[in-house]
Scaffold this motif. Sequence first.
Motif, PDB file in Angstrom:
ATOM      1  N   TRP A  89      -7.237   1.205 -11.043  1.00 15.49           N
ATOM      2  CA  TRP A  89      -6.858  -0.305 -10.626  1.00 15.49           C
ATOM      3  C   TRP A  89      -5.964  -1.188 -10.293  1.00 15.49           C
ATOM      4  O   TRP A  89      -5.249  -1.472 -11.048  1.00 15.49           O
ATOM      5  N   PRO A  90      -5.930  -0.809  -8.564  1.00 17.60           N
ATOM      6  CA  PRO A  90      -4.334  -1.271  -8.243  1.00 17.60           C
ATOM      7  C   PRO A  90      -3.700  -2.242  -8.113  1.00 17.60           C
ATOM      8  O   PRO A  90      -3.201  -2.891  -8.047  1.00 17.60           O
ATOM      9  N   GLU A  91      -5.296  -3.594  -8.234  1.00 20.29           N
ATOM     10  CA  GLU A  91      -5.221  -5.154  -8.404  1.00 20.29           C
ATOM     11  C   GLU A  91      -4.505  -5.537  -8.993  1.00 20.29           C
ATOM     12  O   GLU A  91      -3.877  -6.320  -9.508  1.00 20.29           O
ATOM     13  N   GLY A  92      -4.519  -4.559 -10.429  1.00 20.50           N
ATOM     14  CA  GLY A  92      -4.192  -4.840 -11.670  1.00 20.50           C
ATOM     15  C   GLY A  92      -2.284  -4.689 -11.671  1.00 20.50           C
ATOM     16  O   GLY A  92      -1.471  -5.926 -11.964  1.00 20.50           O
ATOM     17  N   ILE A  93      -1.950  -4.899  -9.779  1.00 19.61           N
ATOM     18  CA  ILE A  93      -0.786  -4.778 -10.155  1.00 19.61           C
ATOM     19  C   ILE A  93       0.154  -6.050  -9.867  1.00 19.61           C
ATOM     20  O   ILE A  93       0.888  -7.192  -9.894  1.00 19.61           O
ATOM     21  N   VAL A  94      -1.134  -6.777  -9.443  1.00 23.18           N
ATOM     22  CA  VAL A  94      -0.995  -8.073  -8.599  1.00 23.18           C
ATOM     23  C   VAL A  94      -0.914  -9.626  -9.739  1.00 23.18           C
ATOM     24  O   VAL A  94       0.003 -10.321 -10.183  1.00 23.18           O
ATOM     25  N   HIS A 110       6.206 -14.082  -3.963  1.00 25.74           N
ATOM     26  CA  HIS A 110       7.293 -12.674  -3.392  1.00 25.74           C
ATOM     27  C   HIS A 110       6.400 -11.403  -4.747  1.00 25.74           C
ATOM     28  O   HIS A 110       6.719 -10.856  -4.659  1.00 25.74           O
ATOM     29  N   PHE A 111       6.009 -12.276  -5.547  1.00 27.55           N
ATOM     30  CA  PHE A 111       6.436 -11.643  -7.505  1.00 27.55           C
ATOM     31  C   PHE A 111       4.429 -10.627  -6.667  1.00 27.55           C
ATOM     32  O   PHE A 111       4.591  -9.859  -7.341  1.00 27.55           O
ATOM     33  N   LEU A 112       3.820 -11.970  -6.445  1.00 25.63           N
ATOM     34  CA  LEU A 112       2.467 -11.242  -6.321  1.00 25.63           C
ATOM     35  C   LEU A 112       2.492 -10.197  -4.837  1.00 25.63           C
ATOM     36  O   LEU A 112       2.013  -9.059  -5.381  1.00 25.63           O
ATOM     37  N   ALA A 113       3.214 -10.314  -3.532  1.00 22.76           N
ATOM     38  CA  ALA A 113       3.445  -9.579  -3.139  1.00 22.76           C
ATOM     39  C   ALA A 113       4.701  -7.953  -3.246  1.00 22.76           C
ATOM     40  O   ALA A 113       3.964  -7.144  -2.654  1.00 22.76           O
ATOM     41  N   PHE A 114       5.140  -7.729  -4.316  1.00 27.68           N
ATOM     42  CA  PHE A 114       6.191  -7.019  -4.387  1.00 27.68           C
ATOM     43  C   PHE A 114       6.926  -6.713  -6.017  1.00 27.68           C
ATOM     44  O   PHE A 114       7.975  -7.772  -5.901  1.00 27.68           O
ATOM     45  N   SER A 115       6.082  -5.670  -5.582  1.00 29.88           N
ATOM     46  CA  SER A 115       6.493  -5.750  -7.296  1.00 29.88           C
ATOM     47  C   SER A 115       7.971  -5.302  -7.842  1.00 29.88           C
ATOM     48  O   SER A 115       8.296  -5.474  -9.249  1.00 29.88           O
ATOM     49  N   ASP A 116       8.290  -4.620  -6.925  1.00 31.74           N
ATOM     50  CA  ASP A 116       9.880  -3.991  -7.200  1.00 31.74           C
ATOM     51  C   ASP A 116      10.849  -5.311  -6.712  1.00 31.74           C
ATOM     52  O   ASP A 116      11.601  -5.779  -7.963  1.00 31.74           O
ATOM     53  N   VAL A 153       6.886   4.139 -11.161  1.00 32.69           N
ATOM     54  CA  VAL A 153       7.152   4.676 -12.241  1.00 32.69           C
ATOM     55  C   VAL A 153       6.176   3.279 -13.232  1.00 32.69           C
ATOM     56  O   VAL A 153       5.252   3.865 -14.314  1.00 32.69           O
ATOM     57  N   LEU A 154       6.972   2.272 -13.028  1.00 33.81           N
ATOM     58  CA  LEU A 154       5.860   1.010 -13.045  1.00 33.81           C
ATOM     59  C   LEU A 154       4.874   0.574 -13.006  1.00 33.81           C
ATOM     60  O   LEU A 154       4.512   0.127 -14.054  1.00 33.81           O
ATOM     61  N   ILE A 155       3.997   1.475 -12.331  1.00 34.21           N
ATOM     62  CA  ILE A 155       2.935   0.437 -10.809  1.00 34.21           C
ATOM     63  C   ILE A 155       1.835   1.827 -11.612  1.00 34.21           C
ATOM     64  O   ILE A 155       0.764   1.211 -11.478  1.00 34.21           O
ATOM     65  N   ILE A 166       0.821  -1.254   0.249  1.00 31.37           N
ATOM     66  CA  ILE A 166      -0.014   0.026   0.018  1.00 31.37           C
ATOM     67  C   ILE A 166       0.873   1.983   0.390  1.00 31.37           C
ATOM     68  O   ILE A 166       0.231   2.365  -0.306  1.00 31.37           O
ATOM     69  N   ALA A 167       2.455   1.072   1.269  1.00 33.37           N
ATOM     70  CA  ALA A 167       3.040   2.286   0.711  1.00 33.37           C
ATOM     71  C   ALA A 167       3.351   2.613  -0.549  1.00 33.37           C
ATOM     72  O   ALA A 167       3.736   3.812  -1.634  1.00 33.37           O
ATOM     73  N   LYS A 168       3.622   1.571  -1.743  1.00 35.86           N
ATOM     74  CA  LYS A 168       4.243   1.580  -3.055  1.00 35.86           C
ATOM     75  C   LYS A 168       2.592   2.623  -3.696  1.00 35.86           C
ATOM     76  O   LYS A 168       3.016   3.390  -4.653  1.00 35.86           O
ATOM     77  N   VAL A 169       1.721   1.953  -3.607  1.00 37.28           N
ATOM     78  CA  VAL A 169       0.412   2.550  -4.294  1.00 37.28           C
ATOM     79  C   VAL A 169       0.514   4.001  -4.055  1.00 37.28           C
ATOM     80  O   VAL A 169       0.384   4.868  -4.551  1.00 37.28           O
ATOM     81  N   LEU A 170       0.435   4.568  -2.827  1.00 31.70           N
ATOM     82  CA  LEU A 170       0.861   5.373  -1.921  1.00 31.70           C
ATOM     83  C   LEU A 170       1.324   6.880  -2.812  1.00 31.70           C
ATOM     84  O   LEU A 170       1.742   7.572  -3.224  1.00 31.70           O
ATOM     85  N   GLN A 171       2.886   6.499  -3.235  1.00 29.03           N
ATOM     86  CA  GLN A 171       4.153   6.823  -3.578  1.00 29.03           C
ATOM     87  C   GLN A 171       3.487   7.165  -5.120  1.00 29.03           C
ATOM     88  O   GLN A 171       3.171   8.046  -5.782  1.00 29.03           O
ATOM     89  N   SER A 172       3.156   5.986  -6.049  1.00 32.17           N
ATOM     90  CA  SER A 172       1.572   6.204  -7.205  1.00 32.17           C
ATOM     91  C   SER A 172       0.987   7.665  -7.502  1.00 32.17           C
ATOM     92  O   SER A 172       0.928   8.035  -7.916  1.00 32.17           O
ATOM     93  N   VAL A 173       0.576   7.326  -6.522  1.00 35.15           N
ATOM     94  CA  VAL A 173      -1.129   8.107  -6.434  1.00 35.15           C
ATOM     95  C   VAL A 173      -0.648  10.047  -6.257  1.00 35.15           C
ATOM     96  O   VAL A 173      -0.251  10.455  -6.421  1.00 35.15           O
TER      97      VAL A 173
END
Length: 498
Positions: free
Chosen positions: A104-109, A145-151, A94-96, A35-42
């Motif tokens: 569509w944040p769930e799209g990141i997963v 790890h791929f599902l939970a951590f986009s980096d 930038v990537l997410i 969620i912190a990564k999402v907040l950075q994008s917002v």
Amino acid sequence: MNKSFRYILPAIFLMITLLIAGYTRPSYSFAGDSIAKVLQSVFWLENGFIKQGIHYPGMDIDPEYKYFYFKHSYNLQLDQNGSMIAPFPFLNTVLITPFIQLNWPEGIVYLGAVLFWLYSFLIYRVTKKWWFFLVILLFTPLLQHFLAFSDIAFGSLFLTFFLLTYFKEPRFHFVTATAVLLAILALFLRTEILLLFAFLVMIHLYSIFKNGSGFYRNNWHFKRLFVISFIVFVYVSVNYFVYDSILGPRFDNNKTGIFRFGMDVLQKWKSLLLWGNSRVGLLGYSPWLLVFIVMFMFFHPQKRKTITRNLFFVWILIVCIVSIFSPNDSNIDWGTRYYSCFSLFPILLLSNFKWKRIVGRKKYILLFFLGAGLIYSIYINAKVWKEMKNISVQIEELVTKLSLDPPDYYIVEDPSIANSLGIMHIRTSIFYGSPIEVIENLGGSLKGKQVRFLLFPMAKLAIETEPFWKKIATNQSCVFSPVKLRKTVMFSALCRIN
């Protein structure tokens, strides 16, 4: 292998990967790092793609971020412009961000699932062995790890592409140029990759010194030494000019933990490699790797200088070095994500192991323990995927119930509650801290507003007769309506502040 099967298998594997991602309920899977990564994008979106930072809906009445949960969670600092320094790599933002822009944040997963498939397909193309799809899916923590951590997802894929090219391609062309670019991007995504590059530099320098005047071998090492040095130079230069820090804000945020060498380090190593802190580490998740290590140490038929042997010791040393310099015990995941980017090494080694050269009783003993470890890894994976779903269900349950009667603000004092509010952090002002302190400092701005206090039953203020409630509320009344969840009952007080 049948030609049609070679096309059908990857498609089936992609479908399975996406189904598992959907099973974990991606819409409500955001907590902690995600969620912190999402907040950075917002934040980046709302500031016109100009400023970096982390979004905080309560900033208008708390401009110093004093009661911002993520400031305390990551020990963040304000920059010279008064914005909170983002804890995660800007490249990941930038990537997410396209998914955030599409709401569509769930799209990141689901993107993580696709990247996992690409990672597995890349290894499949190299090994030419279809069963490696199953090895990577069922016997490693990589999908989690791929599902939970986009980096992690991007960094692992980029680094793997680079390493496959780094050891294979003799000439510089478009593919190797792409690989170098991806290696630079991978380094910006995951700082621990710098340890691998530093180790490769030492290997090449040692080899050059050992070979003396051997031109052909030295030329090979000089070329790769130049590539690694160039990658690190770009990384250091960009960090210095953008952040005034040669290793970037993520390293600066973690350096206290990185350079901590007290007695608690032993506990950290135990958690990273085996188990601890209510989770299992690398070998606890995939115990077959321990059998695999024994196989290479004592039973591998090619004990002399070979690429296979060298790759094995590179992997062992990287695991040891990462364990020493990891900032914490990776307690929010299972299987330790700090090792994920380097998973290519044991996977390739397993692909090239010469089973036919091991004979007699020892072969069957090794096979027994290896099989037991693989079966246990399947069990752990199933358990973790189920746990990921359960967490998402709990977050969905809490968010849904709170949305029925939304207040103006929330005040929470427990990090577990703050994490469980998930995507509510995007649009809702949530203040984290002692309710008494928050009201004392922000009470003027909250006057006349409805505020919901969320506490666990054992909290000091989780009593309706507590004088604090009569003191703060208009008409000396608050509405006490417990939030009943499947596994717990949360104390809730909805008050209009005096």
